[in-house]
Write a protein that holds these residues in place. Structure first.
Motif, PDB file in Angstrom:
ATOM      1  N   ALA A 422     -27.608   9.353  47.213  1.00  0.00           N
ATOM      2  CA  ALA A 422     -26.669  10.291  46.848  1.00  0.00           C
ATOM      3  C   ALA A 422     -27.224  11.756  46.562  1.00  0.00           C
ATOM      4  N   VAL A 432     -21.867   8.800  52.388  1.00  0.00           N
ATOM      5  CA  VAL A 432     -20.487   8.826  52.511  1.00  0.00           C
ATOM      6  C   VAL A 432     -19.746   8.414  53.742  1.00  0.00           C
ATOM      7  N   LEU A 436     -16.808   5.331  53.974  1.00  0.00           N
ATOM      8  CA  LEU A 436     -15.430   5.733  54.706  1.00  0.00           C
ATOM      9  C   LEU A 436     -15.264   4.809  55.796  1.00  0.00           C
ATOM     10  N   ARG A 478     -17.381   2.980  44.507  1.00  0.00           N
ATOM     11  CA  ARG A 478     -17.284   3.920  45.754  1.00  0.00           C
ATOM     12  C   ARG A 478     -17.015   5.447  45.223  1.00  0.00           C
ATOM     13  N   ILE A 482     -19.423   8.897  45.693  1.00  0.00           N
ATOM     14  CA  ILE A 482     -18.976  10.119  46.343  1.00  0.00           C
ATOM     15  C   ILE A 482     -19.137  11.074  45.518  1.00  0.00           C
ATOM     16  N   GLU A 483     -18.745  11.037  44.112  1.00  0.00           N
ATOM     17  CA  GLU A 483     -19.069  12.034  43.020  1.00  0.00           C
ATOM     18  C   GLU A 483     -20.295  12.524  42.902  1.00  0.00           C
ATOM     19  N   LEU A 486     -21.416  14.714  46.118  1.00  0.00           N
ATOM     20  CA  LEU A 486     -20.909  15.991  46.379  1.00  0.00           C
ATOM     21  C   LEU A 486     -21.807  17.356  46.044  1.00  0.00           C
ATOM     22  N   LEU A 521     -10.059   8.713  49.426  1.00  0.00           N
ATOM     23  CA  LEU A 521     -11.520   8.990  49.489  1.00  0.00           C
ATOM     24  C   LEU A 521     -12.001  10.283  50.587  1.00  0.00           C
ATOM     25  N   HIS A 522     -11.319   9.874  51.685  1.00  0.00           N
ATOM     26  CA  HIS A 522     -11.541  11.118  52.582  1.00  0.00           C
ATOM     27  C   HIS A 522     -11.435  12.524  52.240  1.00  0.00           C
ATOM     28  N   VAL A 525     -13.356  13.891  49.463  1.00  0.00           N
ATOM     29  CA  VAL A 525     -14.585  14.494  49.904  1.00  0.00           C
ATOM     30  C   VAL A 525     -14.591  15.892  50.303  1.00  0.00           C
TER      31      VAL A 525
END
Length: 649
Positions: A422, A432, A436, A478, A482-483, A486, A521-522, A525
Motif C-alpha cells: 500500500a 487496489v 476491486l 479491504r 484502500i485507505e 490512497l 469501494l470503487h 477510491v
C-alpha cells in the motif's frame, strides 16, 4: 458535541467570519479615506483649486477609495483561493514541508506515519497526506478543503522530542480539526484575510521599489514623482498594518475556542489525557517553542498546534496560553514543567532493516476500556435495530480508544506484504486492482485480460506477487488497505491517474456479477483521490425519494435475504426518513448508483443523521451487522461525508 452539530457549527462560523471580514473592510475603507484626504490637503499644489478640504471630503473621492479597497480585497482573496485549490498540500509546501516518504526507514518518521494511519482508519476516514517540516520547533497542523485533500504537517522537532503517546495526542488534536470542520474554515480564513493583507503588501512593494530606483536621484528631475510614489507606498503600508491588525483579531476571535475543543477531543479519542497534556508540557519547556521559521508562517498561524509566531498581545493571539490548555486537560496539574531543554533530539532508535517491520513500530497502549471485541465478531451484538442505528449515528466522527484498538488489531492481522504494498507506487495500484476484482472466476479472467492490455508491466508484476497474500484477506480488511493506499495514489501524475482510472473502469465493465461492496469501494477510491463534485445547491430528503430508493434498496438486498425482509427493511428506512420509498427489486448498475450518490451528497448536513439511520435499518439483521455489511456501510457513509469509526467486526 456530535459530528453533525460540529459540521453545522463550522458552517455558521463561516457566516460569522464573513461578517467580521465585512467589518474589517469597512474599517480599511475608513482608514484609506482618511489617508487619501490627508494626501489631498498636504499635496494641494498637485491638484489645484481653491478649497482642498472640500475636495478631500468629496463623495466622489470616497467612492473611488471604496472601489479601490474592495477591488484589492476581493482580488487578493480570489488569488489566494486559486493558489490554495490543491488543499492541504499547498499549505504544507508553502511552509517548506515535503511529503513524507511512505516507505521511509527512519524510525521517527515511520512512527509518525503509523500514528496517522491508525487514527485515520479508526476514524473511518481516508489517510491524509503527511508532510514533514524540517524545523527544530515543535508544531503540527492539519489543512485542506475536505478529507480527500487533507494534509497533516509535523515538524522535525515534534517527532524527535515527543514520545508515542504525546505524538498520538497531537495527531488526535489535528484529526479533531478535520472531523469538526475547522480545517475547511481555516483555509477559507487564509484566503479571505489575504485580501485584507494585500493592501499592505502592495505598499511594501511600492516603497521598496521606489527606494531601490531612487538612490542617487534626489537632485535629478522627476524627484517629486519619486517622493509621491514613496509617500503612496508608505500610506498603503499604513493601511496594510491596520488590515494586519484586523486580520489577527479575526483569527483570534475564530480560532482560540476551537483549540480548547481540539485538546478535549484528543482526550476523548485516546482516553489518555497524559498524551496531549504531556505534549503541551514538553512544548512549554522547549527552548525553541513552537515558532516556525518559514517566511509565510504568520499567514497560517491559526492552523498550528502551537502558536507558531510571536504575538504583540494576548488580544491578537490565535492560541490560548499553554498553561490554560494544560489545566483544561490535566485539572490536577501542579504547575511544574520539565526542565527547559535545548533542541537535542531523544536517542534515535535503531533503524528498521526493512519496510515489512512497519507494524513492529506500533508500540504503546491506548487507554480506556471498550476494547473487548474480538476480530470476526459482527457489529452490533445484541442491540435492537433502533438502538443499533442510534449507536452507529452517535459514533460518526467520534473515534475512541475502542476504535483505535480495533484499528491496531486490524492492521496487525493483515499480511505485512500487503501493508508494504500500500506504500509503494506500483504495488499500491496492483493492490487496489486486486481488491476491486470480482470473486467469480469468469469475472476475474475477464478483468485480468483488461489489465493485461491497459496496466503497466510493473503493475502486472506486482499483481502476480500479491496473489498469494491477498488470498488470506478476511472480511473487513479491504477498506483499511484502500485507505492506506490512497496517499500513494494521490501522488500519481495526470497521465498515471488517467491510466489508473481507465483500468478501474475496465474492471467494473468486465464484472459479470457486480456487487454493492465492489461498487462502494470503487467509488471510495475515486472520491478519495479526486474528491466529490458537489453541486452548490443543497437538497432535502423530501426531494430525493428516487436516489434514496435506489441506494437503500441496494443496501437492503445486501443485508436481507428474502424479498419480504427487504421490503420490511425499506419500510423501516422510509419511516426513519419520513419519505415514501419504492423497493427496486433488480440489482442496480454502477452508473445508476453513482447517479444516486451524486444527488445524495447534496443533502443538507442536518438531515444526514436520518439517512445514516435508514442505511443501518437496511443492512442490519436482527440487531447485527455482519462484517461485509459493516464494510459496505462504512464505505458508503464515507463517500457521504459521515466517517464511521472502526469497530471489531
Amino acid at each position: 458535541m456530535d459530528f453533525f452539530t460540529a459540521q453545522d457549527r463550522a458552517r455558521r462560523q463561516t457566516g460569522r467570519l464573513v461578517l467580521l471580514l465585512l467589518l474589517a473592510v469597512a474599517g480599511l475603507i475608513v482608514a484609506a479615506s482618511v489617508v487619501v484626504a490627508l494626501a489631498v490637503v498636504l499635496f494641494d499644489g498637485q491638484f489645484g483649486g481653491p478649497d482642498p478640504l472640500a475636495r478631500a471630503l468629496a463623495p466622489e473621492l470616497f467612492g473611488w477609495v471604496t472601489l479601490g479597497v474592495v477591488t484589492l480585497v476581493v482580488g487578493g482573496a480570489l488569488m489566494r483561493h486559486v493558489q490554495l485549490r490543491a488543499g492541504g498540500s499547498a499549505v504544507a509546501e508553502a511552509l517548506g514541508g515535503r511529503p513524507l516518504n511512505l516507505d521511509t526507514r527512519n524510525a521517527d518518521e515511520r512512527q509518525l506515519l503509523n500514528v496517522v494511519e491508525e487514527m485515520a482508519i479508526a476514524s473511518g476516514m481516508p489517510v491524509p497526506s503527511v508532510y514533514l517540516l524540517e524545523d527544530a520547533a515543535i508544531n503540527a497542523f492539519a489543512a485542506g478543503h475536505d478529507s480527500h485533500d487533507a494534509a497533516i504537517g509535523v515538524t522535525r522537532g515534534a517527532i524527535e522530542h515527543m514520545d508515542r503517546d504525546q505524538l498520538q495526542g497531537i495527531i488526535a488534536h489535528e484529526f479533531s480539526h478535520i472531523l469538526h470542520g475547522d480545517m475547511r474554515l481555516n483555509l477559507r480564513l487564509v484566503a479571505l484575510l489575504h485580501g485584507i493583507l494585500v493592501i499592505g503588501l502592495i505598499g511594501r512593494m511600492l516603497l521598496r521599489g521606489a527606494a531601490m530606483t531612487g538612490r542617487g536621484r534626489s537632485s535629478r528631475r522627476g524627484g517629486g514623482g519619486h517622493v509621491a510614489v514613496m509617500a503612496g507606498g508608505a500610506a498603503l503600508m499604513l493601511v496594510g498594518y491596520a488590515g494586519t491588525l484586523c486580520g489577527n483579531l479575526i483569527k483570534s476571535a475564530v480560532s482560540r475556542q476551537r483549540e480548547f475543543l481540539a485538546d478535549a477531543s484528543a482526550v476523548q479519542y485516546t482516553r489518555n489525557p497524559e498524551g496531549i497534556g504531556g505534549a503541551l508540557q514538553t512544548l512549554a519547556a522547549y527552548r525553541l517553542g513552537s515558532r516556525l521559521m518559514a517566511s509565510q508562517a504568520s499567514e497560517f498561524s491559526h492552523l498550528y498546534f502551537g502558536s507558531g509566531v510571536r504575538h504583540l498581545s494576548r488580544l491578537t493571539a490565535t492560541h490560548p496560553p499553554l498553561e490554560a490548555r494544560i489545566r483544561r486537560v490535566l485539572p490536577r496539574w501542579d504547575g511544574s514543567l520539565p526542565e527547559p531543554f535545548a533542541p537535542t533530539p531523544k536517542a534515535a532508535p535503531a533503524q528498521d532493516a526493512s519496510p515489512s517491520s512497519r507494524r513492529d513500530a506500533m508500540l504503546g497502549g491506548v487507554g480506556g476500556g471498550g476494547m473487548n471485541g474480538a476480530p470476526g465478531e459482527s457489529m452490533g451484538g445484541a442491540l435492537a435495530g433502533a438502538a443499533l442505528a442510534g449507536a452507529v449515528v452517535a459514533s460518526v466522527g467520534q473515534p475512541d480508544p475502542a476504535a483505535l484498538a480495533a484499528a491496531r488489531r486490524r492492521l496487525d492481522g493483515i499480511d505485512p506484504r500487503l501493508i508494504d504494498a500500500a506504500h509503494e507506487p506500483f504495488a499500491a495500484r496492483a493492490l487496489v486492482y486486486s481488491i476491486l476484482m470480482g470473486v467469480d472466476p469468469a469475472s476475474r479472467d475477464a478483468q485480468r485480460h483488461v489489465l493485461t492490455h491497459q496496466a503497466l508491466p510493473e503493475v502486472l508484476r506486482e499483481l502476480d506477487a500479491l496473489e498469494e497474500p491477498l488470498s488470506g484477506l478476511t472480511p473487513g480488511d479491504r477498506l483499511p488497505l484502500i485507505e492506506l493506499a490512497l496517499p500513494q495514489l494521490r501522488q500519481l501524475s495526470a497521465a498515471q491517474f488517467a491510466r489508473f482510472r481507465q483500468c478501474l473502469a475496465g474492471l467494473m465493465a468486465a464484472e459479470t456479477v457486480p456487487g454493492a461492496l465492489q461498487w462502494a469501494l470503487h467509488r471510495l477510491v475515486l472520491v478519495g483521490i479526486e474528491g466529490e463534485r458537489r453541486a452548490r445547491r443543497d437538497r432535502h430528503l423530501r426531494d430525493l425519494a428516487g436516489p434514496l430508493s435506489l441506494l437503500l434498496s441496494t443496501l437492503a438486498r445486501s443485508g436481507q435475504a428474502s424479498p419480504d425482509e427487504q421490503r420490511e427493511s425499506l419500510e423501516q428506512a422510509g419511516k426513519a426518513l419520513g419519505v415514501e420509498l419504492d423497493l427496486v427489486r433488480d440489482p442496480s448498475k454502477a452508473t445508476e448508483l453513482d447517479w444516486a450518490m451524486g444527488r445524495l451528497v447534496r443533502l443538507v448536513q442536518s438531515e444526514r443523521a436520518a439517512l445514516l439511520t435508514a442505511m443501518v435499518c437496511c443492512v442490519e439483521q436482527d440487531g447485527r451487522i455482519e462484517p461485509e455489511e459493516a464494510e459496505l456501510l462504512r464505505a458508503v457513509a464515507w463517500t457521504l461525508g459521515c466517517p464511521l469509526p472502526l469497530r471489531d467486526e
